[in-house]
Design a protein around this motif. Sequence first.
Motif, PDB file in Angstrom:
ATOM      1  N   GLY A   1       6.599  41.626  42.558  1.00  0.00           N
ATOM      2  CA  GLY A   1       7.860  41.586  41.814  1.00  0.00           C
ATOM      3  C   GLY A   1       8.416  42.974  41.585  1.00  0.00           C
ATOM      4  N   GLU A   2       8.569  43.358  40.319  1.00  0.00           N
ATOM      5  CA  GLU A   2       9.116  44.681  40.005  1.00  0.00           C
ATOM      6  C   GLU A   2       8.110  45.798  40.255  1.00  0.00           C
ATOM      7  OE1 GLU A   2       8.128  45.164  35.261  1.00  0.00           O
ATOM      8  OE2 GLU A   2      10.138  44.594  35.834  1.00  0.00           O
ATOM      9  N   THR A   3       6.864  45.421  40.517  1.00  0.00           N
ATOM     10  CA  THR A   3       5.830  46.387  40.865  1.00  0.00           C
ATOM     11  C   THR A   3       5.682  46.377  42.387  1.00  0.00           C
ATOM     12  OG1 THR A   3       4.654  46.024  38.792  1.00  0.00           O
ATOM     13  CG2 THR A   3       3.398  47.007  40.590  1.00  0.00           C
TER      14      THR A   3
ATOM     15  N   ASP B   1      13.954  55.126  38.654  1.00  0.00           N
ATOM     16  CA  ASP B   1      15.328  54.767  38.299  1.00  0.00           C
ATOM     17  C   ASP B   1      16.333  55.599  39.090  1.00  0.00           C
ATOM     18  OD1 ASP B   1      14.937  57.210  37.074  1.00  0.00           O
ATOM     19  OD2 ASP B   1      15.883  56.625  35.189  1.00  0.00           O
TER      20      ASP B   1
ATOM     21  N   VAL C   1       8.290  54.754  36.755  1.00  0.00           N
ATOM     22  CA  VAL C   1       9.468  53.935  37.055  1.00  0.00           C
ATOM     23  C   VAL C   1      10.408  54.766  37.912  1.00  0.00           C
ATOM     24  CG1 VAL C   1      11.458  52.718  36.061  1.00  0.00           C
ATOM     25  CG2 VAL C   1       9.267  52.725  34.841  1.00  0.00           C
TER      26      VAL C   1
ATOM     27  N   GLY D   1      14.352  51.576  42.049  1.00  0.00           N
ATOM     28  CA  GLY D   1      14.381  50.368  41.249  1.00  0.00           C
ATOM     29  C   GLY D   1      13.023  49.730  41.005  1.00  0.00           C
ATOM     30  N   MET D   2      11.957  50.300  41.537  1.00  0.00           N
ATOM     31  CA  MET D   2      10.621  49.705  41.409  1.00  0.00           C
ATOM     32  C   MET D   2       9.778  50.442  40.370  1.00  0.00           C
ATOM     33  SD  MET D   2      10.345  47.063  43.376  1.00  0.00           S
ATOM     34  CE  MET D   2      12.037  46.593  43.195  1.00  0.00           C
ATOM     35  N   ARG D   3       8.658  49.802  40.017  1.00  0.00           N
ATOM     36  CA  ARG D   3       7.714  50.342  39.057  1.00  0.00           C
ATOM     37  C   ARG D   3       6.320  50.355  39.672  1.00  0.00           C
ATOM     38  NH1 ARG D   3      11.937  48.357  37.060  1.00  0.00           N
ATOM     39  NH2 ARG D   3      12.701  48.539  34.945  1.00  0.00           N
TER      40      ARG D   3
END
Length: 164
Positions: free
Chosen positions: A17-19, A100, A98, A45-47
Amino acid sequence: MEKINESRLEWNEYDHGETAFRRKELASAVDADDLGCSLYELPAGMRSWPYHYHTANEEALYVLSGEGLLRSESGEEPLTAGDFVTLPANENGGHRIVNDGEGALRYLMISTMNEPDITVYPEMGKFGLFVGSPPGGRDERSLEGYYRLDDDVDYWEQTERGGN
């Protein structure tokens, strides 16, 4: 002395997902015992790994290129190329990277490789236990697993005693 050029290593890809990120395990490639080092590439946009800290292993972060944020125990700090951050082996070393920014964020994560280690994930309400090989280590572990922080049990189990 062992030497390897990172261009000879394949990327390991992680996507949850976001990772989502890519990683090259530099220290493992030269069979380092007491030092860990990985090259990370974090897309825009990823972590990285979920917010966590270690109880036995100090870590350090060195930003090679790109921009992002370091989520830490004290809040968010901007990251840019050339930044070096130390993360102690306690709750003050809690972190998550993160991206950004608009491009890829590339950085090195360096760590001691002590075991046993407990890695705490406060936002997830769990911890990981590593015995026999530290997190990131490749040796066989005699004990490992992830557990909920609130699963506290008594040392002695309560038993009923029947009388004769």
